[in-house]
Design an enzyme around this catalytic site. Structure first.
Site, PDB file in Angstrom:
ATOM      1  N   ASP A  22      39.218  36.930  24.050  1.00  0.00           N
ATOM      2  CA  ASP A  22      39.582  35.399  23.922  1.00  0.00           C
ATOM      3  C   ASP A  22      40.264  35.271  22.424  1.00  0.00           C
ATOM      4  OD1 ASP A  22      39.901  33.087  24.737  1.00  0.00           O
ATOM      5  OD2 ASP A  22      37.681  32.404  24.150  1.00  0.00           O
ATOM      6  N   HIS A  39      49.446  36.679  23.708  1.00  0.00           N
ATOM      7  CA  HIS A  39      49.121  37.442  24.803  1.00  0.00           C
ATOM      8  C   HIS A  39      49.788  38.718  24.628  1.00  0.00           C
ATOM      9  CE1 HIS A  39      46.938  34.515  26.830  1.00  0.00           C
ATOM     10  NE2 HIS A  39      48.231  33.748  27.406  1.00  0.00           N
ATOM     11  N   LEU A 134      36.345  58.459  29.122  1.00  0.00           N
ATOM     12  CA  LEU A 134      36.067  56.871  29.088  1.00  0.00           C
ATOM     13  C   LEU A 134      36.378  56.264  30.242  1.00  0.00           C
ATOM     14  CD1 LEU A 134      35.548  54.439  27.307  1.00  0.00           C
ATOM     15  CD2 LEU A 134      38.061  54.157  27.041  1.00  0.00           C
TER      16      LEU A 134
HETATM   17  C1  IPE Z   1      37.533  34.106  29.268  1.00  0.00           C
HETATM   18  O1  IPE Z   1      38.396  33.359  28.334  1.00  0.00           O
HETATM   19  C2  IPE Z   1      38.337  34.872  30.137  1.00  0.00           C
HETATM   20  C3  IPE Z   1      39.062  36.045  29.385  1.00  0.00           C
HETATM   21  C4  IPE Z   1      39.023  36.217  28.262  1.00  0.00           C
HETATM   22  C5  IPE Z   1      39.676  36.948  30.448  1.00  0.00           C
HETATM   23  P1  IPE Z   1      38.942  31.750  28.443  1.00  0.00           P
HETATM   24  O2  IPE Z   1      39.654  31.359  27.492  1.00  0.00           O
HETATM   25  O3  IPE Z   1      39.382  31.594  29.981  1.00  0.00           O
HETATM   26  O4  IPE Z   1      37.491  30.956  28.706  1.00  0.00           O
HETATM   27  P2  IPE Z   1      36.883  29.487  28.461  1.00  0.00           P
HETATM   28  O5  IPE Z   1      38.041  28.662  29.037  1.00  0.00           O
HETATM   29  O6  IPE Z   1      37.332  29.373  26.817  1.00  0.00           O
HETATM   30  O7  IPE Z   1      35.410  29.312  28.658  1.00  0.00           O
HETATM   31  C1  IPE Z   2      42.273  35.317  26.101  1.00  0.00           C
HETATM   32  O1  IPE Z   2      43.060  34.209  25.172  1.00  0.00           O
HETATM   33  C2  IPE Z   2      43.189  35.674  27.081  1.00  0.00           C
HETATM   34  C3  IPE Z   2      43.226  35.211  28.437  1.00  0.00           C
HETATM   35  C4  IPE Z   2      41.967  34.424  28.709  1.00  0.00           C
HETATM   36  C5  IPE Z   2      43.942  35.557  29.462  1.00  0.00           C
HETATM   37  P1  IPE Z   2      43.330  32.854  25.521  1.00  0.00           P
HETATM   38  O2  IPE Z   2      44.648  32.666  26.365  1.00  0.00           O
HETATM   39  O3  IPE Z   2      42.150  32.209  26.230  1.00  0.00           O
HETATM   40  O4  IPE Z   2      43.443  32.103  23.992  1.00  0.00           O
HETATM   41  P2  IPE Z   2      42.966  30.756  23.446  1.00  0.00           P
HETATM   42  O5  IPE Z   2      41.300  30.867  24.206  1.00  0.00           O
HETATM   43  O6  IPE Z   2      43.393  29.660  24.358  1.00  0.00           O
HETATM   44  O7  IPE Z   2      43.037  30.847  22.184  1.00  0.00           O
HETATM   45 MG    MG Z   3      40.457  31.487  25.621  1.00  0.00          MG
END
Ligand code: IPE
Ligand code: IPE
Ligand code: MG
Length: 248
Positions: A22, A39, A134
């Protein structure tokens, strides 16, 4: 880092590490870049970690949360970008996975994915089937509640059809119906970005996992940070509800 690697390697390692990757969006926003740039950087961080995990540490299972069931509700352009990124990732990394003995598995509702990505996944899973170093599981279009509901539907239909006795519906029968069937439960769950929640990730499987919430944003998560997290894991005392000296 090599001394930390040696120290961590000499200790008791988890069998299965699961990571909620995240913070990509915030990483980009902090640099005045579009979320998509985050991303892209996040994909590089995943690549770096898989390479490290696949070659330097004998931890046989690594699971990465790449896209949740709820992430479908993001703006269409971001979703499309992520789908393309995943496809690029699979195309670019497949030969290296095969070479490194990485076996790919994907869990989640793949029906919702673009057909071309589904084909790449199918091809990647088949091409890496002999990997024995792995097992890399990518959770994609994945939600734990959805997974549990699907398992409940299958169990109910087995009971209704007389293929399963009601008395046989226990922990094992449920675990067998989950998409992670055959994979040991995670010993350690890491979430980056400072958020301290599970966001619908492996809710059944993490019953006794150690949780580690790191402030670092996912694109900045390095192998060195991974090793520090493993070193911290090694200082924890897992009790599984029992008291010390009660057997085993
Ligand atoms: C969780 O992250 C999902 C992934 C890392 C793929 P999100 O960014 O979607 O989660 P919330 O919305 O902060 O809970
Ligand atoms: C995690 O990073 C990737 C996915 C959930 C696909 P985020 O896109 O949730 O990044 P933040 O949390 O908004 O910083
Ligand atoms: Mg996120």
């Amino acid at each position: 880092m090599s001394t930390l690697l040696e120290r961590v390697s000499a200790g008791a390692l988890p069998r299965h590490v699961a990571i909620i990757m995240d913070g990509n969006g915030r990483w980009a926003e902090a640099r005045g870049l579009p979320r998509t740039a985050g991303h892209q950087a996040g994909a590089l961080a995943a690549e770096r970690l898989i390479r490290f995990a696949g070659t330097r540490l004998p931890i046989p299972y690594l699971t990465l949360f790449a896209f949740s069931s709820e992430n479908w509700a993001r703006p269409q352009a971001e979703v499309a970008f992520l789908m393309n990124l995943l496809a690029d990732f699979l195309r670019a990394r497949l030969a290296e996975f095969v070479e490194a003995g990485v076996r790919l598995r994907v869990i989640g509702d793949l029906e919702r994915l673009p057909a071309s990505l589904r084909d790449l996944i199918e091809n990647g899973v088949a091409a890496t089937a002999a990997g024995d170093r792995l097992q890399l599981t990518i959770a994609l279009s994945y939600g734990a509640r959805q997974e549990l509901a699907a398992a409940a539907r299958r169990i109910a239909s087995d009971v209704a059809a007389g293929r399963l006795e009601l008395s046989e519906v226990g922990e094992e029968a449920i675990a067998d119906q989950l998409e992670t069937s055959g994979i040991p439960d995670p010993d350690l769950v890491i979430r980056t970005s400072g958020e301290e929640r599970l966001s619908n990730f492996l809710l059944w499987q993490v019953a006794y996992a150690e949780l580690r919430f790191a402030d670092v944003l996912w694109p900045d998560f390095t192998p060195a940070e991974y090793l520090r997290t493993l070193a911290a894991y090694q200082t924890r005392k897992r009790r599984f509800g029992t008291v010390e000296g009660s057997g085993e």
